[in-house]
Design a protein around this motif. Structure first.
Motif, mmCIF file in Angstrom:
data_model
loop_
_atom_site.group_PDB
_atom_site.id
_atom_site.type_symbol
_atom_site.label_atom_id
_atom_site.label_comp_id
_atom_site.label_asym_id
_atom_site.label_seq_id
_atom_site.Cartn_x
_atom_site.Cartn_y
_atom_site.Cartn_z
ATOM 1 N N LEU A 33 0.730 -1.731 -0.832
ATOM 2 C CA LEU A 33 0.010 -0.354 0.075
ATOM 3 C C LEU A 33 0.913 1.496 0.062
ATOM 4 N N THR A 34 0.277 2.415 -0.763
ATOM 5 C CA THR A 34 1.146 3.434 -0.625
ATOM 6 C C THR A 34 0.318 4.638 -0.111
ATOM 7 N N GLU A 35 0.978 5.656 0.751
ATOM 8 C CA GLU A 35 0.030 6.401 1.664
ATOM 9 C C GLU A 35 -1.467 6.537 0.720
ATOM 10 N N LEU A 36 -1.855 7.014 -0.371
ATOM 11 C CA LEU A 36 -2.525 6.843 -0.742
ATOM 12 C C LEU A 36 -3.888 6.053 -1.062
ATOM 13 N N GLY A 37 -3.162 5.246 -0.730
ATOM 14 C CA GLY A 37 -3.663 3.163 -0.897
ATOM 15 C C GLY A 37 -4.352 2.990 0.745
ATOM 16 N N LEU A 38 -2.957 3.464 1.020
ATOM 17 C CA LEU A 38 -3.500 3.465 2.835
ATOM 18 C C LEU A 38 -4.735 4.350 3.090
ATOM 19 N N ALA A 39 -5.310 5.448 3.136
ATOM 20 C CA ALA A 39 -5.918 6.100 3.226
ATOM 21 C C ALA A 39 -7.398 6.109 2.705
ATOM 22 N N LYS A 40 -7.090 5.969 1.139
ATOM 23 C CA LYS A 40 -8.407 5.349 0.652
ATOM 24 C C LYS A 40 -8.849 3.707 0.765
ATOM 25 N N ILE A 41 -8.346 2.630 1.138
ATOM 26 C CA ILE A 41 -8.748 1.907 1.783
ATOM 27 C C ILE A 41 -9.007 2.091 3.520
ATOM 28 N N ALA B 134 -10.366 4.975 4.329
ATOM 29 C CA ALA B 134 -12.518 5.792 4.097
ATOM 30 C C ALA B 134 -13.157 3.881 3.945
ATOM 31 N N ALA B 135 -13.131 4.135 2.663
ATOM 32 C CA ALA B 135 -13.503 2.885 1.790
ATOM 33 C C ALA B 135 -14.450 1.438 2.805
ATOM 34 N N PHE B 136 -13.534 1.532 3.767
ATOM 35 C CA PHE B 136 -13.994 -0.049 4.753
ATOM 36 C C PHE B 136 -14.674 0.679 5.876
ATOM 37 N N ALA B 137 -14.294 2.032 6.571
ATOM 38 C CA ALA B 137 -15.027 2.299 7.561
ATOM 39 C C ALA B 137 -16.399 2.595 6.640
ATOM 40 N N ASP B 138 -17.008 2.649 5.679
ATOM 41 C CA ASP B 138 -18.095 3.154 4.804
ATOM 42 C C ASP B 138 -18.521 2.282 4.624
ATOM 43 N N HIS B 139 -17.721 0.760 3.728
ATOM 44 C CA HIS B 139 -17.880 -0.177 3.840
ATOM 45 C C HIS B 139 -19.126 -1.245 5.035
ATOM 46 N N LEU B 140 -18.432 -1.050 6.441
ATOM 47 C CA LEU B 140 -18.553 -1.517 7.601
ATOM 48 C C LEU B 140 -19.544 -1.085 8.443
ATOM 49 N N ALA B 141 -20.037 0.749 8.114
ATOM 50 C CA ALA B 141 -21.621 0.869 8.010
ATOM 51 C C ALA B 141 -22.929 0.915 7.299
ATOM 52 N N THR B 142 -21.651 0.615 6.103
ATOM 53 C CA THR B 142 -23.269 0.239 5.582
ATOM 54 C C THR B 142 -23.741 -1.677 5.408
ATOM 55 N N GLU B 143 -22.303 -2.089 6.015
ATOM 56 C CA GLU B 143 -23.304 -3.916 6.554
ATOM 57 C C GLU B 143 -24.122 -3.636 7.878
#
Length: 179
Positions: free
Chosen positions: A123-131, A133-142
């Motif tokens: 992971l790059t810093e951008l990749g880490l930040a993106k995952i 953010a996306a993972f938090a949104d993913h879990l909230a949706t689940e």
């Protein structure tokens, strides 16, 4: 058919089972009650999560790879083979995804110091930040998808699904020859 999911009333799968009972009374359509719902739930879950991932500029496959790297811990890197093994994709499929993610700046490829033939995706810093953010949104949706189930029902469902997984694995074993 109107459905009130919070009360556990009949749904469209019940209708399918009833139709099979009427058309083929010689066989039991009861497994459709389980597997028909699993299929329908999977389709609905994937559609909802695709929307979440797209909001973060990711495909489901890219999300899967980034999440795989993120949950591996520091330094958030694996070989293509390790990614393929832990995501059930082929190394060719992983390579294609890694090429795209590298072009997008989400991962970088690095060579092993001990064996230059070994290449890691990390992971790059951008990749880490993106995952993150996306993972938090993913879990909230689940979490929203599970909101009609209380904690005891969730635990029971997890237990039953684990048991179903074991039952499916057991049924996939070759039958022993009869003597």
């Amino acid at each position: 058919m109107e459905v009130a999911p919070e009360t556990g009333q009949r749904d469209e799968v019940d209708e399918i089972v009833d139709q099979w009972r009427q058309q083929r009374p010689d066989v039991s359509p009861e497994p459709i009650g389980v597997f028909g719902r699993i299929v329908r739930l999977n389709i609905a879950q994937r559609a909802m999560l695709s929307t979440v991932h797209e909001r973060h500029g990711l495909t489901l496959a890219a999300f899967d790879v980034l999440a795989n790297l993120r949950r591996s811990g520091e330094p958030h890197r694996k070989t293509a083979g390790e990614l393929a093994e832990s995501s059930l994709l082929t190394s060719g499929g992983i390579t294609f995804r890694l090429d795209k993610m590298e072009a997008d700046g989400l991962i970088r490829r690095t060579r092993s110091q001990g064996d230059r033939r070994v290449v890691y995706a990390e992971l790059t810093e951008l990749g880490l930040a993106k995952i993150d953010a996306a993972f938090a949104d993913h879990l909230a949706t689940e979490e929203r998808m599970l909101e009609l189930l209380d904690p005891q029902e969730r635990a029971q469902l997890v237990s039953l699904m684990r048991k179903l997984g074991a039952s499916i694995a057991h049924s996939a074993r070759p039958a022993e020859p009869s003597s």
